[in-house]
Design a protein around this motif. Structure first.
Motif, PDB file in Angstrom:
ATOM      1  N   SER A  70      16.374 -83.906  31.199  1.00  0.00           N
ATOM      2  CA  SER A  70      17.550 -83.226  30.669  1.00  0.00           C
ATOM      3  C   SER A  70      18.792 -84.102  30.791  1.00  0.00           C
ATOM      4  O   SER A  70      19.615 -84.167  29.880  1.00  0.00           O
ATOM      5  N   ASP A  85      18.583 -86.688  28.124  1.00  0.00           N
ATOM      6  CA  ASP A  85      18.923 -86.143  26.810  1.00  0.00           C
ATOM      7  C   ASP A  85      20.424 -85.967  26.660  1.00  0.00           C
ATOM      8  O   ASP A  85      20.986 -86.218  25.585  1.00  0.00           O
ATOM      9  N   ARG A  86      21.067 -85.516  27.733  1.00  0.00           N
ATOM     10  CA  ARG A  86      22.517 -85.334  27.639  1.00  0.00           C
ATOM     11  C   ARG A  86      23.242 -86.662  27.471  1.00  0.00           C
ATOM     12  O   ARG A  86      24.307 -86.736  26.866  1.00  0.00           O
ATOM     13  N   SER A 106      23.943 -84.463  20.111  1.00  0.00           N
ATOM     14  CA  SER A 106      24.298 -83.044  20.072  1.00  0.00           C
ATOM     15  C   SER A 106      23.807 -82.353  21.330  1.00  0.00           C
ATOM     16  O   SER A 106      22.723 -82.632  21.833  1.00  0.00           O
ATOM     17  N   ASP A 107      24.609 -81.480  21.851  1.00  0.00           N
ATOM     18  CA  ASP A 107      24.276 -80.675  23.022  1.00  0.00           C
ATOM     19  C   ASP A 107      24.570 -79.231  22.645  1.00  0.00           C
ATOM     20  O   ASP A 107      25.726 -78.862  22.410  1.00  0.00           O
ATOM     21  N   ARG A 108      23.531 -78.403  22.567  1.00  0.00           N
ATOM     22  CA  ARG A 108      23.720 -77.040  22.079  1.00  0.00           C
ATOM     23  C   ARG A 108      24.683 -76.266  22.955  1.00  0.00           C
ATOM     24  O   ARG A 108      25.551 -75.545  22.451  1.00  0.00           O
ATOM     25  N   ALA A 109      24.530 -76.416  24.284  1.00  0.00           N
ATOM     26  CA  ALA A 109      25.429 -75.677  25.177  1.00  0.00           C
ATOM     27  C   ALA A 109      26.881 -76.112  24.976  1.00  0.00           C
ATOM     28  O   ALA A 109      27.792 -75.279  24.913  1.00  0.00           O
ATOM     29  N   THR A 131      21.487 -88.053  23.626  1.00  0.00           N
ATOM     30  CA  THR A 131      21.433 -87.191  22.461  1.00  0.00           C
ATOM     31  C   THR A 131      22.848 -86.878  22.012  1.00  0.00           C
ATOM     32  O   THR A 131      23.697 -86.505  22.813  1.00  0.00           O
ATOM     33  N   ASP A 147      28.126 -77.434  22.277  1.00  0.00           N
ATOM     34  CA  ASP A 147      28.574 -76.971  20.959  1.00  0.00           C
ATOM     35  C   ASP A 147      28.974 -75.502  20.996  1.00  0.00           C
ATOM     36  O   ASP A 147      30.000 -75.105  20.413  1.00  0.00           O
ATOM     37  N   LEU A 148      28.201 -74.691  21.676  1.00  0.00           N
ATOM     38  CA  LEU A 148      28.523 -73.258  21.746  1.00  0.00           C
ATOM     39  C   LEU A 148      29.808 -73.020  22.536  1.00  0.00           C
ATOM     40  O   LEU A 148      30.598 -72.136  22.202  1.00  0.00           O
ATOM     41  N   ARG A 149      29.992 -73.815  23.608  1.00  0.00           N
ATOM     42  CA  ARG A 149      31.248 -73.664  24.365  1.00  0.00           C
ATOM     43  C   ARG A 149      32.444 -74.054  23.506  1.00  0.00           C
ATOM     44  O   ARG A 149      33.493 -73.398  23.537  1.00  0.00           O
TER      45      ARG A 149
END
Length: 551
Positions: A296, A299-300, A305-308, A303, A310-312
């Protein structure tokens, strides 16, 4: 049994305004007790808490308040009295009450439990094994030494309590470490390797120690456990003022329960694993969990894009939207709540687009809507599911493939029969060849030239090949429909090998008489294809192809 009091004033000093002062005073008494000092004067207490900047009046008031709560008790101090005035002036010695000492030790244990990180004590397993060996030796004697039994069981209990509490704290802190999201990448990766090595080492030692301890505990049956418990119970109440039979039974029952708990920790019951097995399973499960946390982190880092995240960010945009209309517009843009013209495209839709094209710059809200079936919104499908499609009949295509294969088999057999006669022949005497026979000849010539002289076999092991130069300067010419092959003349001998002559691990090409009619052969996947496309041994190198001159 005495009722539990509804109020415990001895805990009051932990929650009042001057709790720090009271804690410092109580710690000074506990530290003095560890040095076997039973009483303290106010001057001794003042020296212990002097760094807090307190005076004698504040310390005296705090001591009296602690006495009122029941944490301390005071006695008149008549020592070192030189005058009558000093004798009549109230002077006191202070000491901890049992309640106050219990409270302070409980608070110390609480603080230490929060601060400790825990550890997997492999050394404790060795100590437990050694203590159990001494207990087993005691059981072998006809009479038990109550003092030795009590000492061994007390040490065993203390070591076992330390092992279990430290293991519990370590597994809890390990899970918190795995769940960390803000740890530095470099420090976490370094910690990862040390932790994996630590867990693997402990698991290996736990497996060995558990087997030895379980074997030792196997000798402690119910009768032996009761015997040890009674011996330790007698030693426990030996110094009691009014020790009665009921006290002995209670003490023996406590020790027997502890021995049974030790057995349950290392020896499981049918359907119930032991605590040692569960600890080993949790330690082993922590390794893949740690690796997942590392993945993880990776990936952070790499990567985009980070979904968490992005949502924040999206939530912050919603919170900062000036009006409800802006929030609705953001909602539509983020989650695509608009008509999708690409959902269903058919000839009618394409014709409509050609008649009235919609530019890409036009807003989705202004573009013509797409009318779709309500079933798509309800079920996610355009049409009602019906019976499955019929299986396509491929029998005609299979028959054509088999007929083509038979034809190619016959052509191969004819070419082989013409060339593989077993008699030497000059290349210049072969005459005109069919394309299939010429391809086979080039493959065989390439394998013979690659062998460097002498006799060799074809790639499928069915033909013996011998190629000898004539050295007479003649040039061989082989006519084919595709052109003319020219090269130095050679004496070529091709001989079909019998099955027993075929090299091990190779297969022989079928002779013409072995080719059965298509209707009698099994239609295996390999046989349903033309012979040149079937899986066979790879052909050898063919230098003759490179030397061929086609005209």
């Amino acid at each position: 049994m005495e009722a539990f009091p509804s109020r415990l004033p001895v805990f009051t000093y932990l929650t009042v305004e001057n709790a720090a002062l009271y804690r410092a005073i109580m710690r000074s008494f506990v530290e003095a007790r560890e040095r076997f000092v039973l009483h303290l004067r106010p001057a001794d207490v003042l020296r212990a808490v002097r760094e807090n900047g307190l005076d004698a009046t504040a310390v005296d008031a705090a001591l009296q308040q602690l006495c009122a709560w029941g944490d301390l008790q005071s006695h008149l101090d008549t020592a070192d009295v030189a005058t009558v005035e000093e004798f009549y002036r109230p002077r006191f010695l202070y000491q901890l009450t049992p309640q106050g000492e219990a409270v302070e030790r409980a608070v110390s244990v609480y603080v230490e439990a929060l601060a400790q990180r825990g550890e997997l004590q492999a050394a404790a397993l060795g100590d437990i094994r050694t203590l159990l060996e001494s207990v087993a030796q005691m059981l072998s004697r006809p009479e038990l030494d109550d003092s030795a039994v009590h000492l061994a069981l007390s040490a065993l209990r203390a070591r076992f309590d330390e092992l279990t509490s430290q293991a519990q704290a370590f597994m809890g802190s390990l899970q918190r470490s795995i769940d960390l999201h803000g740890a530095g990448v470099a420090s976490f990766l370094a910690y990862k390797q040390r932790l994996i090595d630590y867990l693997e080492r402990f698991v290996g030692q736990l497996v060995i120690a558990t087997a030895d301890i379980a074997e030792l505990l196997g000798h402690v049956d119910a009768a032996a456990a009761r015997r040890l418990a009674e011996s330790a119970g007698r030693r426990e109440i030996a110094d009691a003022l009014d020790g009665e039979e009921a006290d002995l039974r209670a003490a023996a029952a406590r020790w027997e329960a502890r021995i049974e708990g030790l057995r349950g920790w290392f020896i499981g019951r049918p359907g119930v694993p032991s605590q040692a097995e569960e600890l080993r399973a949790r330690a082993r499960a922590a390794i893949p969990a740690l690796l997942a946390a590392i993945a993880s982190l990776h990936d952070r880092r790499f990567t985009r894009s980070d979904r968490a995240a992005d949502l924040r960010t999206l939530a912050r945009w919603f919170a900062e939207a000036p009006t409800d209309e802006d929030a609705h517009r953001l909602w539509r843009a983020a989650f695509g709540l608009a008509s999708a013209r690409h959902l269903f495209v058919d000839p009618e839709a394409l014709a409509e687009r050609e008649a009235a094209p919609v530019p890409a710059s036009r807003s989705w809200l202004d573009a013509p809507p797409l009318r779709i079936s309500p079933r798509l919104r309800a079920t996610g499908r355009h049409a009602r599911p019906g019976r499955p499609n019929d299986v396509i009949d491929r029998s005609r295509e299979k028959a054509l493939l088999l007929a083509h294969e038979d034809e190619e088999e016959r052509a191969l057999a004819e070419a082989r029969a013409r060339l593989a006669t077993g008699r030497p022949a000059r290349l210049s005497e072969l005459g005109e060849l069919t394309p299939l026979a010429f391809d086979m000849l080039l493959d065989w010539l390439g394998e013979a030239l690659a062998a460097g002289g002498g006799e060799t076999t074809s790639s499928d092991g069915s033909i013996a090949i011998s190629l000898v130069p004539t050295n007479d300067g003649r040039v061989a010419t082989v006519e084919t429909p595709a052109g003319t092959f020219r090269g130095p003349d050679h004496l070529l001998t091709l001989r079909a090998l019998a099955p027993e002559e075929t090299a091990p691990g190779r297969h022989r090409t079928r002779a013409p008489e072995e080719v059965a009619p298509a209707r009698h052969r099994a239609t295996a996947p390999d046989e349903a294809l033309p012979a040149r496309h079937r899986a066979t041994a790879p052909p050898g190198p063919a230098p003759a192809r490179a030397a061929a001159e086609r005209s």
